[in-house]
Design a protein around this motif. Sequence first.
Motif, PDB file in Angstrom:
ATOM      1  N   PHE A 141       0.842  -1.194   0.000  1.00  0.00           N
ATOM      2  CA  PHE A 141       0.000   0.000   0.000  1.00  0.00           C
ATOM      3  C   PHE A 141       0.880   1.248   0.000  1.00  0.00           C
ATOM      4  O   PHE A 141       1.943   1.264   0.634  1.00  0.00           O
ATOM      5  CB  PHE A 141      -0.917   0.007   1.222  1.00  0.00           C
ATOM      6  CG  PHE A 141      -2.074   0.944   1.103  1.00  0.00           C
ATOM      7  CD1 PHE A 141      -3.177   0.609   0.326  1.00  0.00           C
ATOM      8  CD2 PHE A 141      -2.068   2.169   1.745  1.00  0.00           C
ATOM      9  CE1 PHE A 141      -4.252   1.475   0.211  1.00  0.00           C
ATOM     10  CE2 PHE A 141      -3.135   3.045   1.638  1.00  0.00           C
ATOM     11  CZ  PHE A 141      -4.240   2.696   0.868  1.00  0.00           C
ATOM     12  N   PRO A 142       0.485   2.293  -0.733  1.00  0.00           N
ATOM     13  CA  PRO A 142       1.352   3.477  -0.850  1.00  0.00           C
ATOM     14  C   PRO A 142       1.694   4.111   0.494  1.00  0.00           C
ATOM     15  O   PRO A 142       0.821   4.292   1.347  1.00  0.00           O
ATOM     16  CB  PRO A 142       0.531   4.450  -1.700  1.00  0.00           C
ATOM     17  CG  PRO A 142      -0.626   3.711  -2.200  1.00  0.00           C
ATOM     18  CD  PRO A 142      -0.762   2.436  -1.464  1.00  0.00           C
ATOM     19  N   ALA A 143       2.946   4.447   0.647  1.00  0.00           N
ATOM     20  CA  ALA A 143       3.409   5.191   1.825  1.00  0.00           C
ATOM     21  C   ALA A 143       3.393   6.667   1.457  1.00  0.00           C
ATOM     22  O   ALA A 143       4.246   7.146   0.724  1.00  0.00           O
ATOM     23  CB  ALA A 143       4.806   4.741   2.224  1.00  0.00           C
ATOM     24  N   VAL A 144       2.387   7.375   1.958  1.00  0.00           N
ATOM     25  CA  VAL A 144       2.191   8.775   1.591  1.00  0.00           C
ATOM     26  C   VAL A 144       2.471   9.650   2.803  1.00  0.00           C
ATOM     27  O   VAL A 144       2.019   9.357   3.916  1.00  0.00           O
ATOM     28  CB  VAL A 144       0.753   9.011   1.091  1.00  0.00           C
ATOM     29  CG1 VAL A 144       0.509  10.488   0.816  1.00  0.00           C
ATOM     30  CG2 VAL A 144       0.498   8.195  -0.171  1.00  0.00           C
ATOM     31  N   GLN A 145       3.207  10.717   2.580  1.00  0.00           N
ATOM     32  CA  GLN A 145       3.467  11.695   3.622  1.00  0.00           C
ATOM     33  C   GLN A 145       2.542  12.894   3.429  1.00  0.00           C
ATOM     34  O   GLN A 145       2.754  13.708   2.537  1.00  0.00           O
ATOM     35  CB  GLN A 145       4.933  12.137   3.588  1.00  0.00           C
ATOM     36  CG  GLN A 145       5.924  11.019   3.850  1.00  0.00           C
ATOM     37  CD  GLN A 145       5.730  10.385   5.213  1.00  0.00           C
ATOM     38  OE1 GLN A 145       5.471  11.060   6.209  1.00  0.00           O
ATOM     39  NE2 GLN A 145       5.842   9.052   5.256  1.00  0.00           N
ATOM     40  N   ALA A 146       1.462  12.922   4.203  1.00  0.00           N
ATOM     41  CA  ALA A 146       0.539  14.051   4.128  1.00  0.00           C
ATOM     42  C   ALA A 146       1.154  15.237   4.860  1.00  0.00           C
ATOM     43  O   ALA A 146       1.472  15.153   6.041  1.00  0.00           O
ATOM     44  CB  ALA A 146      -0.798  13.673   4.740  1.00  0.00           C
ATOM     45  N   LYS A 147       1.327  16.349   4.153  1.00  0.00           N
ATOM     46  CA  LYS A 147       2.034  17.499   4.726  1.00  0.00           C
ATOM     47  C   LYS A 147       1.144  18.363   5.606  1.00  0.00           C
ATOM     48  O   LYS A 147       1.638  19.055   6.505  1.00  0.00           O
ATOM     49  CB  LYS A 147       2.624  18.331   3.594  1.00  0.00           C
ATOM     50  CG  LYS A 147       3.679  17.582   2.772  1.00  0.00           C
ATOM     51  CD  LYS A 147       4.250  18.461   1.680  1.00  0.00           C
ATOM     52  CE  LYS A 147       5.300  17.709   0.875  1.00  0.00           C
ATOM     53  NZ  LYS A 147       5.879  18.533  -0.215  1.00  0.00           N
ATOM     54  N   THR A 148      -0.143  18.358   5.327  1.00  0.00           N
ATOM     55  CA  THR A 148      -1.043  19.229   6.101  1.00  0.00           C
ATOM     56  C   THR A 148      -2.292  18.443   6.483  1.00  0.00           C
ATOM     57  O   THR A 148      -2.571  17.373   5.950  1.00  0.00           O
ATOM     58  CB  THR A 148      -1.460  20.462   5.285  1.00  0.00           C
ATOM     59  OG1 THR A 148      -2.124  20.027   4.078  1.00  0.00           O
ATOM     60  CG2 THR A 148      -0.256  21.307   4.919  1.00  0.00           C
ATOM     61  N   GLY A 149      -3.062  19.004   7.401  1.00  0.00           N
ATOM     62  CA  GLY A 149      -4.324  18.408   7.796  1.00  0.00           C
ATOM     63  C   GLY A 149      -4.168  17.253   8.762  1.00  0.00           C
ATOM     64  O   GLY A 149      -3.057  16.881   9.148  1.00  0.00           O
ATOM     65  N   ALA A 150      -5.316  16.700   9.164  1.00  0.00           N
ATOM     66  CA  ALA A 150      -5.323  15.607  10.131  1.00  0.00           C
ATOM     67  C   ALA A 150      -6.574  14.769   9.937  1.00  0.00           C
ATOM     68  O   ALA A 150      -7.601  15.248   9.456  1.00  0.00           O
ATOM     69  CB  ALA A 150      -5.288  16.155  11.555  1.00  0.00           C
ATOM     70  N   VAL A 151      -6.466  13.493  10.308  1.00  0.00           N
ATOM     71  CA  VAL A 151      -7.599  12.577  10.242  1.00  0.00           C
ATOM     72  C   VAL A 151      -8.070  12.273  11.653  1.00  0.00           C
ATOM     73  O   VAL A 151      -7.257  11.944  12.531  1.00  0.00           O
ATOM     74  CB  VAL A 151      -7.224  11.270   9.516  1.00  0.00           C
ATOM     75  CG1 VAL A 151      -8.387  10.279   9.553  1.00  0.00           C
ATOM     76  CG2 VAL A 151      -6.821  11.556   8.076  1.00  0.00           C
ATOM     77  N   LYS A 152      -9.375  12.382  11.876  1.00  0.00           N
ATOM     78  CA  LYS A 152      -9.956  12.097  13.183  1.00  0.00           C
ATOM     79  C   LYS A 152     -10.989  10.989  13.066  1.00  0.00           C
ATOM     80  O   LYS A 152     -11.781  10.966  12.122  1.00  0.00           O
ATOM     81  CB  LYS A 152     -10.617  13.352  13.763  1.00  0.00           C
ATOM     82  CG  LYS A 152      -9.650  14.489  14.056  1.00  0.00           C
ATOM     83  CD  LYS A 152     -10.380  15.675  14.669  1.00  0.00           C
ATOM     84  CE  LYS A 152      -9.420  16.821  14.966  1.00  0.00           C
ATOM     85  NZ  LYS A 152     -10.124  17.986  15.559  1.00  0.00           N
ATOM     86  N   VAL A 153     -10.976  10.063  14.016  1.00  0.00           N
ATOM     87  CA  VAL A 153     -11.971   9.003  14.084  1.00  0.00           C
ATOM     88  C   VAL A 153     -13.108   9.477  14.990  1.00  0.00           C
ATOM     89  O   VAL A 153     -12.872   9.861  16.145  1.00  0.00           O
ATOM     90  CB  VAL A 153     -11.356   7.699  14.621  1.00  0.00           C
ATOM     91  CG1 VAL A 153     -12.434   6.631  14.794  1.00  0.00           C
ATOM     92  CG2 VAL A 153     -10.273   7.207  13.675  1.00  0.00           C
TER      93      VAL A 153
END
Length: 386
Positions: A141-153
Amino acid sequence: MVDEIKIVDGQAVDEIYKLAQTAFQKEPTGGKAALQLRVEHSHNYVFLTHGKLMSQVLATPFMINFYGTQYAADGIGYVASYPQNRGKGAINQLMAQILLDEYANGVVVSYLAPFSYQFYARYGYTQLFTQTKTTVASADFPAVQAKTGAVKVLTFAEALPILKVLYAQYRPFQCGALQREDWWWQCFYQLRMPDVQIAIYFDEDKHAQGYLLTRIEGDTYVIKEWVALNYGAVAGLTKFVGEAASAVTAIEFTSPEAGNTPTSFTQLLAEPVAKQEILPYMQGRIVNLTAFLATYPFLQNVGSIQFEVVDAVAPWNNGTFTLGQPTAATSIVLKGQIEAITELLFGYQNLANLVFTGSIQLSDLTVIEALMADLPTHAPVLPDYF
């Protein structure tokens, strides 16, 4: 009367539940609570013999968004008969009555999930939707470096207002998908899938831009729905999946979009190792062609078109229907069965293919390209199930 058809809206839940258990030989997904919620929001057609329930069909009303045009629609589901009543014509009678009632009540489009495509073809239904099932090893699965933002559950109650807004804004879901009501969200993503995890991506300004609905099934991380309004959401959610699925063997996503997604995680793979399968999905039909054409958002720039239509089961759709202002100089005649007309107008099949196979006859073959330029360029999308 020995046999009769009744509509028992919001009633007979116990009897419908028992029949569903017997006919499908399993517990309805979500149990009785999910079925009851569905029954409460559906027209429940039952076939009775000596007053006893023998067969049933649920017709659930909703609206669809078709490129900004809203059409009244029905979703046909829970088609079931007791074993001793199968093959005796009860479902034929129920489906015929439903079609009559749909027309009388202003329903324009009808969808269903077939157990047999040929069986429902007798009622004018045709395949309108496909899915793309993608499976990839978690290690790939792709290893992506998200530079901004955030994921919340979030919990279902916390997430629902946000999910509704993002779902409505997501362009692929404006190609024939349902306008989901709160009860539908609750039925599918709270009762039918109580273990679903809801993850929402927020950008650096704390604005929600995408979401994931996921669950673990065995050693597979299953993505039930993926919405991303921009690339920032794609990157953030891809990063989240890569981290959340690190302990499982595979990641699976069955997309309803059939190529409509601008950016998919498959485009981010370092190696093209994902396995993809195209799966047939739901059927549909135009119930009321006059009403459908009255607000159809395409074919506005090609003069006048006369549709000469044959519908074996809905006689009100038989005849000639004109789109645009009829003039002798510009009128184009397009002939076909209602199934082919439905596939064309929804964008499931393109005009050139339908003409090539003889499914549609066109009075002037030189206008094919002009007509195709003014028709949907993507197949319709349906992320839901009946």
